[in-house]
Structure formats: structure tokens, C-alpha cells
Design an enzyme around this catalytic site. Structure first.
Site, short mmCIF file in Angstrom:
data_model
loop_
_atom_site.label_atom_id
_atom_site.label_comp_id
_atom_site.label_asym_id
_atom_site.label_seq_id
_atom_site.Cartn_x
_atom_site.Cartn_y
_atom_site.Cartn_z
N GLN A 36 53.85 29.83 38.34
CA GLN A 36 53.99 30.41 39.67
C GLN A 36 53.74 29.36 40.76
O GLN A 36 53.30 28.25 40.48
CB GLN A 36 52.98 31.55 39.84
CG GLN A 36 51.54 31.10 39.63
CD GLN A 36 50.62 32.21 39.14
OE1 GLN A 36 50.89 33.37 39.35
NE2 GLN A 36 49.52 31.84 38.49
N HIS A 67 35.83 41.80 44.43
CA HIS A 67 35.28 41.59 43.08
C HIS A 67 34.13 42.54 42.75
O HIS A 67 34.04 43.06 41.64
CB HIS A 67 34.82 40.13 42.93
CG HIS A 67 35.96 39.16 42.89
ND1 HIS A 67 36.10 38.11 43.78
CD2 HIS A 67 37.06 39.09 42.07
CE1 HIS A 67 37.21 37.44 43.50
NE2 HIS A 67 37.81 38.01 42.49
N ASP A 91 40.19 32.78 39.61
CA ASP A 91 39.31 32.22 40.65
C ASP A 91 37.84 32.29 40.23
O ASP A 91 36.98 31.69 40.88
CB ASP A 91 39.53 32.94 41.98
CG ASP A 91 39.42 34.44 41.85
OD1 ASP A 91 38.38 34.93 41.40
OD2 ASP A 91 40.39 35.15 42.20
N GLU A 111 43.02 33.67 31.22
CA GLU A 111 43.84 33.36 32.40
C GLU A 111 45.10 32.63 31.92
O GLU A 111 45.03 31.72 31.11
CB GLU A 111 43.01 32.51 33.37
CG GLU A 111 43.78 31.79 34.46
CD GLU A 111 44.56 32.73 35.40
OE1 GLU A 111 43.97 33.68 35.91
OE2 GLU A 111 45.76 32.46 35.60
N ASP A 162 42.11 41.81 36.22
CA ASP A 162 42.07 41.23 37.56
C ASP A 162 43.33 40.39 37.76
O ASP A 162 43.27 39.18 37.94
CB ASP A 162 40.80 40.38 37.72
CG ASP A 162 40.66 39.82 39.12
OD1 ASP A 162 41.40 40.25 40.02
OD2 ASP A 162 39.80 38.92 39.31
N PRO A 169 54.65 36.92 36.89
CA PRO A 169 53.86 36.83 35.66
C PRO A 169 52.94 38.02 35.40
O PRO A 169 52.56 38.27 34.27
CB PRO A 169 53.04 35.54 35.86
CG PRO A 169 53.16 35.18 37.30
CD PRO A 169 54.41 35.81 37.82
N1 SPD Z 1 47.78 41.98 46.42
C1 SPD Z 1 46.83 41.21 45.72
C2 SPD Z 1 46.29 41.83 44.50
C3 SPD Z 1 45.51 40.81 43.79
C4 SPD Z 1 44.45 41.29 42.95
N2 SPD Z 1 43.79 40.25 42.21
C5 SPD Z 1 43.33 39.18 43.00
C6 SPD Z 1 42.59 38.18 42.21
C7 SPD Z 1 41.22 37.99 42.70
N3 SPD Z 1 40.33 37.60 41.68
#
Ligand code: SPD
Length: 287
Positions: A36, A67, A91, A111, A162, A169
Site C-alpha cells: 500500500q 485504541h 502502529d 501485521e 485493528d 489489503p
Molecule cells: N478509517 C480508518 C479506520 C482505521 C482503523 N484502524 C486504524 C489503525 C490504528 N491502529
């Protein structure tokens, strides 16, 4: 110096149909990974931030709004916290919040994009914080879909999804077969948690996902809150379980250990956030 920064700043926008959502800031780096487009920015209001494929993912000064809400209803509701799985979350913010719970023995962070980890560790290091060096963390660069397919039944106490939005992706993280595998690998007393988009900006994606999770798990409920950098600022997370709606009843012991250092989450906030289901969503879910 201050003037100079202001001159360099420009609007950084996420474009959606007929709308755009932006912050004033500077672009620090743009990289095309194998997966990406990754953009790291320095914003005037919320510190350094991350966009994936031009959509806002996180910023240093408001990441807790997202979070804490994704993680603690699950972590305070599960029967046990020995083995945790996070899909996405490159992240490090979700891992950091999970690892605040001292009962956690092992956390798999799956990830898909190594470049996201590298850039977040370099430009947004506080978000992952000590999670990156925590011996309980097992970081694997893998496709989350394959990970859940290849994991044996009843493996995890908590599963947290998350991911980003349902395109590119992350599209498959919203598929029925993915959620069915999550249920299969969740222990009986476990809790599943996923980010489920905005009931306002992404109504269809929100409703489709919540409805699907509800048909798969015995118990499932959406929870609503505010994430200022996401489209409309109004966001949702959905929690699910097999044996009872245990995500509605946070353990007072666990909550007392973490809530004093939370920005948003508390048992009281959580109760209100589950009750804050919009009437139009509640009606649509009953149809
Ligand atoms: N529109 C954004 C949705 C993203 C959700 N995850 C974000 C990652 C943060 N850890």
C-alpha cells in the site's frame, strides 16, 4: 521558525464520496510498500500521523481515543488473558494497550506490512512505546487471513482486529470466512473485538459488518465513540463472545489497574458507549 512551519503546512485530506476530512500539516515521507501507499505527516493539531492509501489511520495525540476503546472492553471482559491475537495494528497502539494488562503471557501481533512497522517505529514511536521491546510480544509479518485459517481451534483469549477500511489489503478482514475463523480460534470464555467503521460516514459498511458478526457469534454488540481524525469523527467497535456478553461487564480488578491512566476508557464510559447505539442503527439491526 514558527512562521516558516506555517508556510510549509498544507491541508492533508482523506477524500470520500462528496466529502473530505483534513488536517493542516506537513508531509514527512511517502512510501509505496509492496502492499500500500504509506504517508507519514506532521500535523499542527495532533502531532505526527499515519495515512494508508490516503486514509487517516492514527496520530500521536488522539490515538488513545481509538485504541483504548478497541482494546479494553475485550481485555476487561475475557475470562482469562493468557494468549492474545491482534490482526493489523502495525502502529503498535493496540499492542501497547493490551500489554498494560499484566495477566497477558503471550501476544501475537500479525501485521501484513513490515514498512508500516518500520515507519511507525521511526516517526510515531510513542504509539507502540514499550510494546516493541516487551518479551511477551510475538511480531510476525504475515497475512492475517492466512494466520487465522492456519490457527487451531480455541487458541486465544482475546482477538482484536485493528485493520484499515474495507478496501485494498484490508478488504478480506470484513469477510464472513475471516470472522468465522476468528470465532473458531477464540476460546469459550474469550472476547472478539473489531473496528467496525462509522455509522454515519460508512453506514453500509458499518451495518453489513455488525450484522455479519451478530450472525456468527452467539453474543455481539456495537459500541460508539468519537475518533476526531476519522470521517465524521463518529466511530464504532464491535465486540463478540461465545458464552455470554462478557464484554459488557468489565472486571473491576482489571479496570482499577488501568483506568486511572486511560484518556477515554473507563467502565462508566464503556457503559455509556454501548448504550449510545443510534436509534436508526438499533432499528435496522432488528429488521
Ligand atoms: N478509517 C480508518 C479506520 C482505521 C482503523 N484502524 C486504524 C489503525 C490504528 N491502529
Amino acid at each position: 521558525m514558527k512562521n516558516q512551519r506555517k508556510e510549509e503546512a498544507s491541508w492533508i485530506d482523506e477524500f470520500q464520496t462528496n466529502q473530505r476530512y483534513g488536517l493542516l500539516g506537513k508531509i514527512l515521507i511517502v512510501k509505496k510498500s509492496a502492499v500500500q501507499k504509506i504517508t507519514i505527516v506532521e500535523t499542527e493539531r495532533y502531532g505526527n500521523g499515519l495515512l494508508l492509501d490516503d486514509c487517516w489511520m492514527t496520530t500521536e495525540k488522539q490515538e488513545k481515543d481509538y485504541h483504548e476503546c478497541l482494546v479494553h472492553p475485550a481485555m476487561c471482559g475475557a475470562e482469562s488473558l493468557e494468549r492474545i491475537l491482534i490482526i493489523g495494528g502495525g502502529d503498535g497502539g493496540s499492542a501497547r494497550e493490551c500489554l498494560r494488562h499484566t495477566e497477558v503471557k503471550h501476544l501475537d501481533l500479525i501485521e501484513i506490512d513490515q514498512e508500516v512497522i518500520n515507519l511507525c517505529q521511526e516517526y510515531l514511536p510513542k504509539i507502540g512505546g514499550t510494546a516493541w521491546s516487551d518479551p511477551r510480544l510475538n511480531l510476525k509479518i504475515r497475512d492475517g487471513i492466512q494466520w487465522v485459517e492456519n490457527t487451531k481451534d480455541n487458541s486465544y483469549d482475546v482477538i482484536i482486529v485493528d485493520g484499515s477500511d474495507p478496501k485494498g489489503p484490508a478488504q478480506s478482514l470484513f469477510n464472513r470466512s475471516f470472522f468465522e475463523n476468528c470465532k473458531r480460534i477464540l476460546k469459550k470464555g474469550g472476547v472478539f473485538a473489531a473496528q467496525t467503521e462509522s455509522p454515519e460516514a460508512f453506514y453500509d459498511a458499518h451495518m453489513d459488518t455488525v450484522k455479519m458478526i451478530k450472525t456468527i457469534f452467539e453474543y455481539a454488540d456495537p459500541m460508539y465513540g468519537s475518533v476526531p481524525i476519522y470521517p465524521s469523527g463518529w466511530w464504532s467497535w464491535t465486540f463478540a463472545a461465545k458464552d455470554q456478553a462478557r464484554y459488557l461487564h468489565p472486571s473491576t480488578t482489571r479496570a482499577s489497574l488501568i483506568s486511572m491512566d486511560c484518556k477515554i476508557w473507563s467502565p462508566r464510559w464503556q457503559q455509556g458507549a454501548f448504550n449510545a447505539i443510534p436509534a436508526y442503527v438499533e432499528r435496522a439491526l432488528k429488521q
